[in-house]
Design an enzyme around this catalytic site. Structure first.
Site, PDB file in Angstrom:
ATOM      1  N   ASP A 302       0.800  -1.220   0.000  1.00  5.81           N
ATOM      2  CA  ASP A 302       0.000   0.000   0.000  1.00  5.81           C
ATOM      3  C   ASP A 302       0.833   1.269   0.000  1.00  5.81           C
ATOM      4  OD1 ASP A 302      -2.408  -1.353  -0.118  1.00  5.81           O
ATOM      5  OD2 ASP A 302      -2.516  -1.602   2.042  1.00  5.81           O
ATOM      6  N   TYR A 386     -10.310  -1.053   2.631  1.00  2.00           N
ATOM      7  CA  TYR A 386      -9.779  -0.984   3.989  1.00  2.00           C
ATOM      8  C   TYR A 386      -9.482   0.446   4.404  1.00  2.00           C
ATOM      9  CZ  TYR A 386      -8.758  -5.265   6.614  1.00  2.00           C
ATOM     10  OH  TYR A 386      -8.853  -6.370   7.414  1.00  2.00           O
TER      11      TYR A 386
END
Length: 636
Positions: A302, A386
């Site tokens: 990420d 998320y």
């Protein structure tokens, strides 16, 4: 970070101040004017090129002006080439323009949005959706996962698109309705679908998974709590510098790392003592443990693949901070090189934290008690399904805590009704499930414990052998082992030894003649369960060890290397530490890997309650006694 829009040449700017909007625009303009960044070029990042540590420390001493420089990563969509650039704002000149062969920079935000439209418009994808009973494509939802590197991908700049569908309208939770076994590779440079993998039709789960206040009747027995600071805050903010209690530090922000803490110091006995020069998220990866075709290649980096700082939430839209809040904006660059401001990206506030210390003298019945207060510096990023909240806490006793709050919605899949998944948890009776996975983070901690000369020691607790010196068998003690080289400093947490690590000053001593030190105390963490030969273990080699130690190097910032996107792996910490450099009595960088092992629960659906993972940096002989003795008693 918001900064002065116009900086006259006579203004002395701190060398660690993030770029202002004017500086972002000026750097992009200089690259265009030099003929480098043409109309087909996209700006992946434009960030401050931070000066060397020596220059920063010299500035702190005498405020000598330091040249302002910009580091840029540019993608040319015409040929897929990646370039690194250096721009001197002080001299209004491009100082470097260099092609970096064989790499793919991070996925751009514009590619996120383009991917969904490309997939939804593709006739092959539409046919696969019709086979699953989906004939209207307006509610189709596409998440672009990184393609990884497995040796069988189509050439190009790829993302791996996975598909869900919003059945109940635009506010429906699409993650309740995964389109299982449909995997689409998109070439974002060509703007087309490169490959469609259809591994067979699985019915799309139909049960809703909505979670808003309009969908769930709220409980009515919750009384309000008011948090007020009628006399204002106990912290002061000057530009990007924060002073609170005895702490002083600077707030930074980059597109790749998000929140960065600089020059963290603690005032003690009339002098400021250094603890950390720079602390940041180095990398993170989310390896999935499900071998099913849709999920086996879910391994998102990420930071290195998505620039997690660019995904920061503007916290005026919803924040868990209470009380008197000071926000910092994040100034980044969009694909055109124009300034992109994320308002209120970083939240700064104080929190009451319960008991700080207490003792009751039962003979006199006299009680001394102090309440703890902590300073919170945080940001929250949304990465597809998320949410990650990254929280630094500074405490009055000299402790520093880092806490990741994981929430949001699990990345879901589907099995045929009546099937129990081996590598995940069923979430309803309609075949919806969530695969087992991990969230693994690596922090780069540039320690300066009472100066730049430090060593790292491993502290284990050992049981004494039986014998005359241990007649009752109760004896145990700690042992300290200095980690002398990079290979020796590749270490793992050991519960059997209550293991932790300390960073000790080479020169400073405390009241009993021992080196002053800070300890790195692990919280609950995990180890990787992917096999050593798995692609994700090659690409995220930092997962193999909880602790790594390197000598300070300005260019070594990212644990998986500078360009993990579509990379075969081996870069970053495994490559650097193979040199086995000396790490004793020198300027050391500690890299700490920790993670959350997420075995999905029914209680995690449809939105996951916050889970926590992190670590403590705790003074260990840094002070001569409890530094929080002077905290005043609570008001009654």
């Amino acid at each position: 970070m918001t900064a002065t829009e116009q900086r006259p040449s006579t203004t002395v700017v701190h060398p660690l101040d993030p770029l202002s909007a004017a500086e972002v625009g000026a750097a992009a303009a200089l690259l265009r004017e030099a003929g480098h960044a043409g109309p087909t070029c996209r700006f992946v990042s434009l960030v401050l090129h931070e000066p060397a540590k020596a220059a920063v420390l010299a500035f702190d001493a005498d405020a000598t002006p330091v040249a302002r420089e910009v580091a840029a990563v540019v993608l040319d969509r015409a040929d897929g080439r990646t370039y690194e650039a250096g721009v001197s704002l002080t001299d209004s000149a491009v100082t470097r323009w260099e092609h970096v062969p064989g790499v793919q920079p991070q996925v751009l935000l514009e590619e996120f949005f383009a991917c969904e439209e490309i997939v939804k418009a593709d006739p092959g994808v539409q046919e696969a959706l019709r086979e699953r009973g989906i004939t209207e494509f307006g509610g189709v939802m596409v998440d672009p996962w990184s393609a990884g590197h497995y040796g069988d991908e189509t050439e190009g700049r790829l993302v791996r698109a996975l598909v869900w569908v919003k059945i109940g309208g635009p506010d429906d939770n699409g993650y309740a309705h995964p389109v299982e076994n449909l995997v689409v590779y998109v070439d974002t440079l060509a703007g087309r679908v490169a490959t469609i993998e259809d591994h067979g039709v699985v019915p799309v789960p139909q049960q809703p998974g909505n979670y808003t206040a309009a969908d769930v009747e709220p409980r009515t027995d919750l009384k309000p709590i008011s948090i007020t600071q009628p006399e204002g805050t106990s912290f002061e903010v000057d530009g990007h510098e924060v002073r609170w209690q005895k702490w002083r530090f600077r707030v930074g922000f980059t597109p790749r790392e998000g929140l960065v803490l600089h020059t963290v110091r603690y005032a003690d006995a009339g002098r400021e003592r250094s603890v950390l020069h720079r602390a940041s998220l180095s990398e993170m990866v989310v390896p999935y443990g499900d071998p099913a075709p849709t999920h086996r290649r879910k391994n998102a980096f990420d930071a290195g693949e998505y620039n997690i700082g660019t995904l920061a939430n503007p916290l005026e839209l919803g924040c868990d901070c209470l009380g008197e809040i000071r926000y910092f904006d994040a100034v980044l660059a969009d694909g055109d090189g124009n300034p992109l401001t994320i308002p209120n990206a970083v939240c700064l506030h104080e929190e009451d934290h319960g008991l700080l210390w207490k003792h009751t003298d039962f003979r006199t019945e006299k009680v001394e008690v102090r309440r703890s207060r902590r300073l919170v510096i945080s940001f929250v990023a949304t990465v597809g399904n998320y949410e990650y909240g990254f929280f630094w806490y500074l405490y009055q006793d000299g402790t520093i805590e880092f806490d990741v709050k994981l929430t949001g919605i699990m990345s879901t899949g589907a099995v045929p009704p009546g099937t129990t998944p081996t590598h995940g948890q069923l979430l309803n009776t309609d075949g919806l499930y969530a695969p087992i996975h991990q969230h693994v983070f690596n922090m780069r901690l540039d320690f300066d414990v009472d100066g730049t000369a430090n060593s790292v020691y491993e502290i284990d607790t050992e049981t004494d052998p039986p014998g005359p010196d241990n007649p009752l068998g109760n004896a145990f003690r700690t042992t300290a082992t200095r980690l002398e080289t990079e290979l020796a400093a590749r270490r793992r947490v050991s519960l059997d030894r209550a293991r932790y690590w300390v960073v000790r000053s080479t020169h400073a001593r405390n009241a009993v003649g021992e080196p002053t030190a800070y300890a790195l105390k692990p919280h609950g963490t995990t180890v990787p369960f992917a096999r050593p030969e798995a692609s994700v273990m090659r690409r995220a080699g930092f997962m193999a060890h909880h602790l790594w130690v390197t000598p300070h190097a300005e260019s070594e910032r990212h644990a998986a290397g500078d360009y993990p996107n579509q990379h075969a792996g081996g870069d970053g910490l495994p490559a650097w530490t193979a040199a086995d450099r000396d790490v004793t009595d020198t300027d050391v960088v500690v890299w700490y890997t920790f993670g959350s092992h997420h075995v999905a629960r029914l209680e995690d659906w449809p939105v996951m309650p916050v889970q926590h993972v992190g670590f403590l940096l705790q003074p260990a002989g840094f002070f001569d006694r409890n530094p929080a003795l002077d905290v005043p008693p609570p008001h009654h």
